[in-house]
Design an enzyme around this catalytic site. Structure first.
Site, PDB file in Angstrom:
ATOM      1  N   SER A 141       0.801  -1.195   0.020  1.00  0.00           N
ATOM      2  CA  SER A 141       0.059  -0.098   0.077  1.00  0.00           C
ATOM      3  C   SER A 141       0.609   1.216   0.130  1.00  0.00           C
ATOM      4  CB  SER A 141      -0.734   0.112   1.291  1.00  0.00           C
ATOM      5  OG  SER A 141      -1.669  -1.227   1.340  1.00  0.00           O
ATOM      6  N   GLN A 142       0.396   2.336  -0.562  1.00  0.00           N
ATOM      7  CA  GLN A 142       1.108   3.574  -0.492  1.00  0.00           C
ATOM      8  C   GLN A 142       0.998   4.060   1.079  1.00  0.00           C
ATOM      9  OE1 GLN A 142      -1.404   6.558  -2.564  1.00  0.00           O
ATOM     10  NE2 GLN A 142      -0.030   8.226  -1.903  1.00  0.00           N
TER      11      GLN A 142
END
Ligand code: SAH
Length: 224
Positions: A74-75
């Site tokens: 995930s970012q």
């Protein structure tokens, strides 16, 4: 605060150094992350050890990166936002994470809560993440190969549930495994997704949309 992250070299070199991590933390602040506890953990967590070596030099960019099997780590902004929302009402004891992936979000949760229970449905990712978390010394984490549609009832109910994959509808089992007053942060939808915060009040569940989102789909069954 005392951050219990041990057993590895935090310093790194060049693109994986503390200075590079501090720049990421500044970006997260600029993007609106306010929780100092979350920012402190992001500052010391070696994201470069959660991606392939070939991508390590990009680990402190604020972007999702491929981790194989069609999935992504995930970012950082997303991880920070979800963690902040989960913890916003006070400390949490037991947290269930659906979608271990690389284990990075798990590592961010670990020093902030008493215990993390994390499930992942893709076997090679699950194995690698579990091994990585163990090697890095995250002792309050239990990870399992499992379809998170069913939660992890043996260890529930949970004060918090965090999902990193988007179902069309929130699985009933996950709602049932929240304690009264418990909080769940989960992306919901298909082509158009929203990140929502669900809070349990007895048999009633309130929902608040946090922002629009773009997560991988929440799939059922185990993939070997
Ligand atoms: N937080 C992770 C995100 C990984 S992407 C990280 O930063 O690395 C989301 C993960 O959810 C993928 O690995 C995907 O396989 C997993 N996933 C999707 N549906 C799932 C389900 N029903 N049960 C468990 N894991 C699931």
């Amino acid at each position: 605060m005392d951050i219990r992250v041990t057993g590895f070299d935090l310093n790194g070199i060049g693109m994986t150094s503390q200075r590079t991590r501090n720049r990421l933390v500044q970006r997260l602040k600029d993007a609106g992350i306010k929780s100092q506890a979350v920012l402190d953990v992001m500052a010391v967590t070696p994201r470069h050890l959660f991606v392939d070596e070939a991508l390590a030099h990009r680990a402190y960019e604020d972007t999702a990166l491929p981790i194989g099997h069609g999935q992504t780590i995930s970012q950082p902004y997303t991880v920070a936002r979800m963690t902040e929302a989960l913890l916003a009402a006070g400390p949490l004891k037991r947290v269930l994470e659906v979608g271990t992936g690389s284990g990075y979000q798990t590592a961010i949760l670990s020093p902030l809560v008493d215990e993390v229970f994390s499930v992942e449905r893709i076997e090679p990712l699950q194995r690698r993440a579990a091994q990585r978390l163990e090697t890095l010394g995250y002792q309050n984490v239990r990870a399992s190969l499992s379809d998170g549609t069913w939660g992890w009832p043996e260890h529930g109910p949970y004060d918090g549930i965090l999902a990193a994959a988007a179902p069309e509808e929130v699985p009933q089992s996950l709602l049932e495994q929240l304690v009264d007053g418990g909080r769940m942060v989960i992306p919901v939808g298909g082509a158009v997704q929203k990140l929502v915060l669900i809070t349990r009040h007895g048999q009633h569940f309130s929902r608040k949309t946090l922002e629009s989102a773009k997560f991988v789909p929440f799939l059922s069954g185990i993939q070997r």
